[in-house]
Design a protein around this motif. Structure first.
Motif, PDB file in Angstrom:
ATOM      1  N   ILE A 129      88.160 148.705  84.849  1.00  0.00           N
ATOM      2  CA  ILE A 129      86.941 148.346  84.668  1.00  0.00           C
ATOM      3  C   ILE A 129      86.466 148.696  83.081  1.00  0.00           C
ATOM      4  O   ILE A 129      86.855 149.712  82.885  1.00  0.00           O
ATOM      5  N   GLU A 130      86.068 147.895  82.486  1.00  0.00           N
ATOM      6  CA  GLU A 130      85.707 147.880  81.156  1.00  0.00           C
ATOM      7  C   GLU A 130      84.105 148.461  80.889  1.00  0.00           C
ATOM      8  O   GLU A 130      83.445 148.258  81.665  1.00  0.00           O
ATOM      9  N   ILE A 131      84.009 148.983  79.780  1.00  0.00           N
ATOM     10  CA  ILE A 131      82.724 149.211  79.278  1.00  0.00           C
ATOM     11  C   ILE A 131      81.600 148.039  79.152  1.00  0.00           C
ATOM     12  O   ILE A 131      82.189 147.043  78.659  1.00  0.00           O
ATOM     13  N   GLY A 132      80.553 148.349  79.696  1.00  0.00           N
ATOM     14  CA  GLY A 132      79.673 147.207  79.545  1.00  0.00           C
ATOM     15  C   GLY A 132      79.785 146.200  80.975  1.00  0.00           C
ATOM     16  O   GLY A 132      78.778 145.414  80.997  1.00  0.00           O
ATOM     17  N   GLU A 133      80.816 146.615  81.988  1.00  0.00           N
ATOM     18  CA  GLU A 133      80.683 145.528  82.913  1.00  0.00           C
ATOM     19  C   GLU A 133      79.550 146.249  84.140  1.00  0.00           C
ATOM     20  O   GLU A 133      79.505 147.314  84.086  1.00  0.00           O
ATOM     21  N   LEU A 134      79.211 145.468  84.939  1.00  0.00           N
ATOM     22  CA  LEU A 134      78.186 145.795  85.866  1.00  0.00           C
ATOM     23  C   LEU A 134      79.097 146.083  87.317  1.00  0.00           C
ATOM     24  O   LEU A 134      79.856 145.211  87.669  1.00  0.00           O
ATOM     25  N   VAL A 135      79.112 147.286  87.523  1.00  0.00           N
ATOM     26  CA  VAL A 135      79.979 147.601  88.864  1.00  0.00           C
ATOM     27  C   VAL A 135      78.992 147.453  90.163  1.00  0.00           C
ATOM     28  O   VAL A 135      78.147 148.207  90.134  1.00  0.00           O
ATOM     29  N   THR A 136      79.277 147.071  90.898  1.00  0.00           N
ATOM     30  CA  THR A 136      78.739 146.714  92.166  1.00  0.00           C
ATOM     31  C   THR A 136      79.803 147.270  93.671  1.00  0.00           C
ATOM     32  O   THR A 136      80.876 146.745  93.642  1.00  0.00           O
ATOM     33  N   MET A 137      79.151 148.101  94.303  1.00  0.00           N
ATOM     34  CA  MET A 137      79.703 148.658  95.395  1.00  0.00           C
ATOM     35  C   MET A 137      78.928 148.285  96.735  1.00  0.00           C
ATOM     36  O   MET A 137      77.811 148.449  96.699  1.00  0.00           O
ATOM     37  N   LYS A 138      79.810 147.883  97.590  1.00  0.00           N
ATOM     38  CA  LYS A 138      79.186 147.592  98.819  1.00  0.00           C
ATOM     39  C   LYS A 138      79.605 148.374  99.762  1.00  0.00           C
ATOM     40  O   LYS A 138      81.021 148.411 100.052  1.00  0.00           O
ATOM     41  N   ALA A 139      79.125 149.148 100.861  1.00  0.00           N
ATOM     42  CA  ALA A 139      79.458 149.807 101.928  1.00  0.00           C
ATOM     43  C   ALA A 139      78.945 149.498 103.302  1.00  0.00           C
ATOM     44  O   ALA A 139      77.812 148.932 103.491  1.00  0.00           O
ATOM     45  N   SER A 140      79.621 149.658 104.505  1.00  0.00           N
ATOM     46  CA  SER A 140      79.114 149.459 105.525  1.00  0.00           C
ATOM     47  C   SER A 140      80.201 150.307 106.693  1.00  0.00           C
ATOM     48  O   SER A 140      81.093 150.603 106.372  1.00  0.00           O
ATOM     49  N   VAL A 141      79.377 150.939 107.575  1.00  0.00           N
ATOM     50  CA  VAL A 141      80.287 151.367 108.824  1.00  0.00           C
ATOM     51  C   VAL A 141      80.954 150.439 109.222  1.00  0.00           C
ATOM     52  O   VAL A 141      80.856 149.397 109.716  1.00  0.00           O
ATOM     53  N   ASN A 142      82.566 150.964 109.434  1.00  0.00           N
ATOM     54  CA  ASN A 142      83.396 150.069 110.185  1.00  0.00           C
ATOM     55  C   ASN A 142      83.971 150.472 111.622  1.00  0.00           C
ATOM     56  O   ASN A 142      84.393 149.723 112.424  1.00  0.00           O
ATOM     57  N   HIS A 143      83.632 151.891 111.714  1.00  0.00           N
ATOM     58  CA  HIS A 143      84.163 152.328 113.094  1.00  0.00           C
ATOM     59  C   HIS A 143      83.414 153.486 113.387  1.00  0.00           C
ATOM     60  O   HIS A 143      82.856 154.300 112.195  1.00  0.00           O
ATOM     61  N   VAL A 144      83.059 154.095 114.497  1.00  0.00           N
ATOM     62  CA  VAL A 144      82.520 155.292 114.638  1.00  0.00           C
ATOM     63  C   VAL A 144      83.181 155.924 115.768  1.00  0.00           C
ATOM     64  O   VAL A 144      83.852 155.557 116.808  1.00  0.00           O
ATOM     65  N   GLY A 145      83.193 157.498 115.690  1.00  0.00           N
ATOM     66  CA  GLY A 145      83.472 158.215 116.555  1.00  0.00           C
ATOM     67  C   GLY A 145      82.462 158.926 117.170  1.00  0.00           C
ATOM     68  O   GLY A 145      81.418 158.501 117.411  1.00  0.00           O
ATOM     69  N   ASN A 146      82.555 160.375 117.856  1.00  0.00           N
ATOM     70  CA  ASN A 146      81.513 161.128 118.238  1.00  0.00           C
ATOM     71  C   ASN A 146      80.378 161.431 117.270  1.00  0.00           C
ATOM     72  O   ASN A 146      79.357 161.218 117.364  1.00  0.00           O
ATOM     73  N   SER A 147      81.166 161.924 116.112  1.00  0.00           N
ATOM     74  CA  SER A 147      80.245 162.198 114.874  1.00  0.00           C
ATOM     75  C   SER A 147      80.800 161.801 113.749  1.00  0.00           C
ATOM     76  O   SER A 147      80.387 162.087 112.647  1.00  0.00           O
ATOM     77  N   SER A 148      81.774 161.079 113.664  1.00  0.00           N
ATOM     78  CA  SER A 148      82.479 160.631 112.689  1.00  0.00           C
ATOM     79  C   SER A 148      82.213 159.034 112.359  1.00  0.00           C
ATOM     80  O   SER A 148      81.996 158.295 113.473  1.00  0.00           O
ATOM     81  N   MET A 149      82.073 158.661 111.164  1.00  0.00           N
ATOM     82  CA  MET A 149      82.189 157.223 110.955  1.00  0.00           C
ATOM     83  C   MET A 149      83.165 156.865 109.843  1.00  0.00           C
ATOM     84  O   MET A 149      83.398 157.696 108.837  1.00  0.00           O
ATOM     85  N   VAL A 150      83.741 155.679 109.733  1.00  0.00           N
ATOM     86  CA  VAL A 150      84.506 155.110 108.944  1.00  0.00           C
ATOM     87  C   VAL A 150      83.752 154.336 108.142  1.00  0.00           C
ATOM     88  O   VAL A 150      83.245 153.116 108.687  1.00  0.00           O
ATOM     89  N   ILE A 151      83.595 154.380 106.859  1.00  0.00           N
ATOM     90  CA  ILE A 151      82.734 153.573 105.908  1.00  0.00           C
ATOM     91  C   ILE A 151      83.784 152.594 105.066  1.00  0.00           C
ATOM     92  O   ILE A 151      84.547 153.357 104.160  1.00  0.00           O
ATOM     93  N   GLY A 152      83.871 151.576 105.002  1.00  0.00           N
ATOM     94  CA  GLY A 152      84.435 150.695 104.049  1.00  0.00           C
ATOM     95  C   GLY A 152      83.624 150.346 102.926  1.00  0.00           C
ATOM     96  O   GLY A 152      82.365 150.241 102.869  1.00  0.00           O
ATOM     97  N   ILE A 153      84.461 150.362 101.849  1.00  0.00           N
ATOM     98  CA  ILE A 153      83.668 150.307 100.462  1.00  0.00           C
ATOM     99  C   ILE A 153      84.466 149.350  99.584  1.00  0.00           C
ATOM    100  O   ILE A 153      85.683 149.237  99.548  1.00  0.00           O
TER     101      ILE A 153
END
Length: 181
Positions: free
Chosen positions: A69-93
């Motif tokens: 990633i270069e200086i001056g670039e716009l970085v965009t991150m997208k996240a969502s839950v992919n999986h859940v356990g009882n208290s845990s969640m796998v977050i895809g980014i």
């Protein structure tokens, strides 16, 4: 107590940030540690939004830096839950960067964070169950299950592997490695 269900759509979070010279490493690219910090922030936001609880990072699965990633670039991150356990969640980014002058977009990183929901006393909190609404969500859920199983298999191999056996030492030396014990 009645189970609560939520859609993956309800967990989605997007952040964008312009990359500044202060975020660079010694080669003039954006420092990977800085990107990891942003990924941890969006994982927290996504997990907390979905669960309605304070969340902590339990683990970070493979992080492959695909493109610098270069200086001056716009970085965009997208996240969502992919999986859940009882208290845990796998977050895809997913991380992409955009040259804001040319419009060129490149995929820089994808990763999976396991986040755990906590209650006000710091104990694990139950998270809502998932409602999967399309084949892409089902695919991501199943892939998270496979990663979880592979992780467990790897833990089991580590527990049973005898790295001191003569056979193991020979295998290591066959890789053109010297062992001087």
């Amino acid at each position: 107590m009645e189970k609560k269900y939520k859609t993956i759509k309800s967990s989605k979070v997007t952040i964008s940030e312009l990359m500044l010279p202060s975020n660079t490493n010694f080669s003039g690219k954006i420092h990977g540690g800085y990107i990891l910090s942003l990924m941890d922030q969006i994982a927290f936001a996504c997990a907390s939004k979905f669960s309605g609880s304070y969340c902590v990072t339990a683990s970070v699965d493979t992080v492959d830096f695909l493109n610098p990633i270069e200086i001056g670039e716009l970085v965009t991150m997208k996240a969502s839950v992919n999986h859940v356990g009882n208290s845990s969640m796998v977050i895809g980014i997913r991380v992409v960067s955009e040259n804001i002058q040319t419009g060129k977009v490149k995929h820089c990183n994808s990763s999976y964070f396991t986040m755990v929901a906590k209650d006000s006393e710091g104990k694990n909190a139950i998270v809502p169950r998932l409602i999967l609404t399309n084949h892409e969500e089902v695919r991501r859920f199943c892939e998270a299950l496979h990663r979880k199983e592979a992780k467990q298999d790897n833990k089991n191999i580590k527990k049973t592997f005898d790295y001191t056996s003569p056979e193991s030492l020979r295998d290591i030396e066959s890789m053109d490695i010297k062992i001087e014990l």
